[in-house]
Design an enzyme around this catalytic site. Structure first.
Site, PDB file in Angstrom:
ATOM      1  N   PRO A  89      -9.651  13.843  24.314  1.00  0.00           N
ATOM      2  CA  PRO A  89      -8.460  14.273  23.712  1.00  0.00           C
ATOM      3  C   PRO A  89      -8.158  13.977  22.065  1.00  0.00           C
ATOM      4  O   PRO A  89      -8.313  12.845  21.737  1.00  0.00           O
ATOM      5  CB  PRO A  89      -7.404  13.995  24.395  1.00  0.00           C
ATOM      6  CG  PRO A  89      -7.931  12.775  25.419  1.00  0.00           C
ATOM      7  CD  PRO A  89      -9.335  12.971  25.397  1.00  0.00           C
ATOM      8  N   ASN A  90      -7.844  15.033  21.446  1.00  0.00           N
ATOM      9  CA  ASN A  90      -7.140  14.895  20.011  1.00  0.00           C
ATOM     10  C   ASN A  90      -8.340  14.888  19.160  1.00  0.00           C
ATOM     11  O   ASN A  90      -8.159  14.779  18.002  1.00  0.00           O
ATOM     12  CB  ASN A  90      -6.019  13.908  19.846  1.00  0.00           C
ATOM     13  CG  ASN A  90      -4.996  14.109  20.715  1.00  0.00           C
ATOM     14  OD1 ASN A  90      -4.417  15.432  20.677  1.00  0.00           O
ATOM     15  ND2 ASN A  90      -4.657  13.183  21.769  1.00  0.00           N
TER      16      ASN A  90
ATOM     17  N   ARG B  82      -5.961  14.357  11.443  1.00  0.00           N
ATOM     18  CA  ARG B  82      -5.493  13.576  12.202  1.00  0.00           C
ATOM     19  C   ARG B  82      -5.389  12.202  11.751  1.00  0.00           C
ATOM     20  O   ARG B  82      -6.452  11.430  11.637  1.00  0.00           O
ATOM     21  CB  ARG B  82      -6.040  13.408  13.787  1.00  0.00           C
ATOM     22  CG  ARG B  82      -5.372  12.421  14.633  1.00  0.00           C
ATOM     23  CD  ARG B  82      -6.558  12.304  15.717  1.00  0.00           C
ATOM     24  NE  ARG B  82      -5.697  11.505  16.626  1.00  0.00           N
ATOM     25  CZ  ARG B  82      -6.489  10.845  17.653  1.00  0.00           C
ATOM     26  NH1 ARG B  82      -7.791  11.372  17.973  1.00  0.00           N
ATOM     27  NH2 ARG B  82      -5.622  10.068  18.519  1.00  0.00           N
TER      28      ARG B  82
ATOM     29  N   TYR C 249      -8.542   7.410  11.044  1.00  0.00           N
ATOM     30  CA  TYR C 249      -9.924   8.172  11.413  1.00  0.00           C
ATOM     31  C   TYR C 249     -10.661   8.766  10.320  1.00  0.00           C
ATOM     32  O   TYR C 249     -11.874   9.296  10.650  1.00  0.00           O
ATOM     33  CB  TYR C 249      -9.356   9.335  12.361  1.00  0.00           C
ATOM     34  CG  TYR C 249      -8.776   8.749  13.673  1.00  0.00           C
ATOM     35  CD1 TYR C 249      -9.349   7.591  14.506  1.00  0.00           C
ATOM     36  CD2 TYR C 249      -7.387   8.886  14.001  1.00  0.00           C
ATOM     37  CE1 TYR C 249      -8.946   7.356  15.635  1.00  0.00           C
ATOM     38  CE2 TYR C 249      -6.927   8.316  15.273  1.00  0.00           C
ATOM     39  CZ  TYR C 249      -7.539   7.499  15.931  1.00  0.00           C
ATOM     40  OH  TYR C 249      -6.732   6.875  16.976  1.00  0.00           O
TER      41      TYR C 249
ATOM     42  N   ASN D  84     -16.992   9.452  23.108  1.00  0.00           N
ATOM     43  CA  ASN D  84     -15.687   8.705  22.476  1.00  0.00           C
ATOM     44  C   ASN D  84     -14.615   9.483  23.431  1.00  0.00           C
ATOM     45  O   ASN D  84     -14.404  10.686  23.298  1.00  0.00           O
ATOM     46  CB  ASN D  84     -15.532   9.288  21.126  1.00  0.00           C
ATOM     47  CG  ASN D  84     -14.311   8.613  20.563  1.00  0.00           C
ATOM     48  OD1 ASN D  84     -13.540   8.079  21.393  1.00  0.00           O
ATOM     49  ND2 ASN D  84     -13.994   8.783  19.226  1.00  0.00           N
TER      50      ASN D  84
ATOM     51  N   ALA E 267      -8.239   8.564  24.032  1.00  0.00           N
ATOM     52  CA  ALA E 267      -6.995   7.869  24.937  1.00  0.00           C
ATOM     53  C   ALA E 267      -7.421   7.824  26.477  1.00  0.00           C
ATOM     54  O   ALA E 267      -6.880   6.513  27.002  1.00  0.00           O
ATOM     55  CB  ALA E 267      -5.968   8.821  24.905  1.00  0.00           C
TER      56      ALA E 267
ATOM     57  N   HIS F 293      -8.599   4.196  27.833  1.00  0.00           N
ATOM     58  CA  HIS F 293      -7.762   2.995  28.234  1.00  0.00           C
ATOM     59  C   HIS F 293      -7.051   3.022  29.516  1.00  0.00           C
ATOM     60  O   HIS F 293      -6.508   2.129  30.075  1.00  0.00           O
ATOM     61  CB  HIS F 293      -6.491   3.028  27.211  1.00  0.00           C
ATOM     62  CG  HIS F 293      -6.987   3.146  25.874  1.00  0.00           C
ATOM     63  ND1 HIS F 293      -8.021   2.026  25.317  1.00  0.00           N
ATOM     64  CD2 HIS F 293      -6.821   3.793  24.966  1.00  0.00           C
ATOM     65  CE1 HIS F 293      -8.355   2.358  23.849  1.00  0.00           C
ATOM     66  NE2 HIS F 293      -7.704   3.418  23.735  1.00  0.00           N
TER      67      HIS F 293
ATOM     68  N   ASP G   9     -15.238   6.240  37.188  1.00  0.00           N
ATOM     69  CA  ASP G   9     -15.848   6.648  38.358  1.00  0.00           C
ATOM     70  C   ASP G   9     -17.054   7.618  37.987  1.00  0.00           C
ATOM     71  O   ASP G   9     -18.209   7.522  38.709  1.00  0.00           O
ATOM     72  CB  ASP G   9     -15.043   7.138  39.676  1.00  0.00           C
ATOM     73  CG  ASP G   9     -14.024   6.044  39.937  1.00  0.00           C
ATOM     74  OD1 ASP G   9     -14.286   4.600  39.511  1.00  0.00           O
ATOM     75  OD2 ASP G   9     -13.167   6.136  40.638  1.00  0.00           O
TER      76      ASP G   9
ATOM     77  N   GLU H 103     -20.400   3.967  24.553  1.00  0.00           N
ATOM     78  CA  GLU H 103     -18.922   4.280  24.381  1.00  0.00           C
ATOM     79  C   GLU H 103     -18.725   3.937  22.953  1.00  0.00           C
ATOM     80  O   GLU H 103     -19.105   2.998  22.307  1.00  0.00           O
ATOM     81  CB  GLU H 103     -17.975   3.325  25.207  1.00  0.00           C
ATOM     82  CG  GLU H 103     -16.576   3.136  24.809  1.00  0.00           C
ATOM     83  CD  GLU H 103     -15.677   2.050  25.525  1.00  0.00           C
ATOM     84  OE1 GLU H 103     -16.327   1.516  26.570  1.00  0.00           O
ATOM     85  OE2 GLU H 103     -14.682   1.916  24.953  1.00  0.00           O
TER      86      GLU H 103
ATOM     87  N   HIS I 147     -15.973   4.504  19.287  1.00  0.00           N
ATOM     88  CA  HIS I 147     -14.702   4.784  18.826  1.00  0.00           C
ATOM     89  C   HIS I 147     -14.856   4.813  17.220  1.00  0.00           C
ATOM     90  O   HIS I 147     -15.545   3.659  16.946  1.00  0.00           O
ATOM     91  CB  HIS I 147     -13.700   3.608  19.192  1.00  0.00           C
ATOM     92  CG  HIS I 147     -13.550   3.643  20.653  1.00  0.00           C
ATOM     93  ND1 HIS I 147     -12.853   4.584  21.328  1.00  0.00           N
ATOM     94  CD2 HIS I 147     -13.928   2.692  21.515  1.00  0.00           C
ATOM     95  CE1 HIS I 147     -13.037   4.100  22.826  1.00  0.00           C
ATOM     96  NE2 HIS I 147     -13.870   3.268  22.865  1.00  0.00           N
TER      97      HIS I 147
ATOM     98  N   SER J  94     -12.166   3.927  15.307  1.00  0.00           N
ATOM     99  CA  SER J  94     -11.238   2.900  14.698  1.00  0.00           C
ATOM    100  C   SER J  94     -11.818   1.709  15.674  1.00  0.00           C
ATOM    101  O   SER J  94     -12.570   1.831  16.755  1.00  0.00           O
ATOM    102  CB  SER J  94     -10.031   3.365  15.010  1.00  0.00           C
ATOM    103  OG  SER J  94      -9.644   3.443  16.437  1.00  0.00           O
TER     104      SER J  94
ATOM    105  N   ARG K  35      -6.050  -2.841  16.859  1.00  0.00           N
ATOM    106  CA  ARG K  35      -4.959  -1.879  17.113  1.00  0.00           C
ATOM    107  C   ARG K  35      -3.865  -2.246  17.983  1.00  0.00           C
ATOM    108  O   ARG K  35      -4.003  -3.355  18.501  1.00  0.00           O
ATOM    109  CB  ARG K  35      -5.252  -0.498  17.140  1.00  0.00           C
ATOM    110  CG  ARG K  35      -6.303  -0.176  15.952  1.00  0.00           C
ATOM    111  CD  ARG K  35      -6.735   1.244  16.124  1.00  0.00           C
ATOM    112  NE  ARG K  35      -5.588   2.271  15.899  1.00  0.00           N
ATOM    113  CZ  ARG K  35      -5.668   3.636  16.599  1.00  0.00           C
ATOM    114  NH1 ARG K  35      -6.838   4.079  17.006  1.00  0.00           N
ATOM    115  NH2 ARG K  35      -4.596   4.290  16.506  1.00  0.00           N
TER     116      ARG K  35
ATOM    117  N   ARG L 154      -4.579  -0.504  23.399  1.00  0.00           N
ATOM    118  CA  ARG L 154      -6.026   0.077  23.038  1.00  0.00           C
ATOM    119  C   ARG L 154      -6.847  -0.987  23.119  1.00  0.00           C
ATOM    120  O   ARG L 154      -8.216  -0.665  23.029  1.00  0.00           O
ATOM    121  CB  ARG L 154      -5.998   0.633  21.569  1.00  0.00           C
ATOM    122  CG  ARG L 154      -5.100   1.819  21.297  1.00  0.00           C
ATOM    123  CD  ARG L 154      -5.229   2.284  19.992  1.00  0.00           C
ATOM    124  NE  ARG L 154      -4.305   3.135  19.635  1.00  0.00           N
ATOM    125  CZ  ARG L 154      -3.847   4.319  19.661  1.00  0.00           C
ATOM    126  NH1 ARG L 154      -4.873   5.069  20.412  1.00  0.00           N
ATOM    127  NH2 ARG L 154      -2.901   4.898  19.452  1.00  0.00           N
TER     128      ARG L 154
HETATM  129  C1  DQA Z   1     -10.301   6.446  19.410  1.00  0.00           C
HETATM  130  C2  DQA Z   1      -9.394   5.265  19.905  1.00  0.00           C
HETATM  131  C3  DQA Z   1      -8.252   5.669  20.999  1.00  0.00           C
HETATM  132  O1  DQA Z   1      -7.558   4.624  21.195  1.00  0.00           O
HETATM  133  C4  DQA Z   1      -7.667   6.867  20.516  1.00  0.00           C
HETATM  134  O2  DQA Z   1      -6.761   7.026  21.607  1.00  0.00           O
HETATM  135  C5  DQA Z   1      -8.434   7.791  20.185  1.00  0.00           C
HETATM  136  C6  DQA Z   1      -9.611   7.687  19.090  1.00  0.00           C
HETATM  137  C7  DQA Z   1     -11.589   6.326  18.500  1.00  0.00           C
HETATM  138  O3  DQA Z   1     -12.168   6.910  18.248  1.00  0.00           O
HETATM  139  O4  DQA Z   1     -10.930   5.375  17.448  1.00  0.00           O
HETATM  140  O5  DQA Z   1      -7.937   9.017  20.332  1.00  0.00           O
HETATM  141  O6  DQA Z   1     -11.231   6.623  20.712  1.00  0.00           O
END
Ligand code: DQA
Length: 146
Positions: free
Chosen positions: A10-11, A18, A23, A74, A77, A80, A87, A98, A100, A102, A107, A111
């Site tokens: 998401p996002n 953003r 980011y 990635n 959110a 977390h 699962d 995995e 990220h 950031s 942070r 997170r």
């Molecule tokens: C993220 C870090 C997450 O905590 C956050 O919710 C994101 C982006 C990152 O790529 O740094 O949406 O996964």
């Protein structure tokens, strides 16, 4: 030929505009194009999917079975708190890296924990969009060492 699935949660469709101080300025299309280019050079297939919906990501992980050799993920959110995604990763037995953008450990406290990390092959964070590239390089390295 090995195939890699890149999943964005998401996002991440908003990357580029953003919170650029966290980011960066690369868009999701920039990241996908960078990964596709490197995969092509290395002779790998690579598909990308972004979704803001947990169920869509769970479906994508389930459908990856028998089709993809690795997943770069990635989960944003969902990282977390999504036990459903954790699962699904555990169920399909596809190595998941995995990533990220950031450094989640630097942070807010909420997170710091990843519910996905215990079922992932590994975690890369804090390298900016190069986190994705580092994950792909690890896959290329592993495939070439087989
Ligand atoms: C993220 C870090 C997450 O905590 C956050 O919710 C994101 C982006 C990152 O790529 O740094 O949406 O996964």
């Amino acid at each position: 030929m090995a195939d890699v699935l890149v999943l964005h949660g998401p996002n991440l469709n908003l990357l580029g505009t953003r919170e650029p101080e966290i980011y960066g300025s690369a868009t999701l299309s920039d990241i996908n194009a960078m990964l596709k280019k490197r995969a092509e050079e290395a002779g790998l297939g690579l598909d990308c999917l972004q979704s803001n919906h947990e169920g869509v990501l769970v479906d994508a992980i389930q459908q990856a079975r028998g089709k993809y050799d690795y997943i770069i993920f990635n989960a944003a959110a969902f990282t977390h708190y999504s036990i459903a995604i954790r699962d699904a990763i555990a169920a399909v037995e596809i190595p998941v890296i995995e990533v990220h953008i950031s450094n989640i450990h630097k942070r807010e406290e909420f997170r710091h924990n990843s519910v996905l990390a215990p079922v992932a092959m590994g975690q890369i964070c804090g390298l900016g969009v190069a986190s994705y590239l580092a994950a792909l390089e690890a896959i290329i390295f592993n495939l070439n060492s087989k």
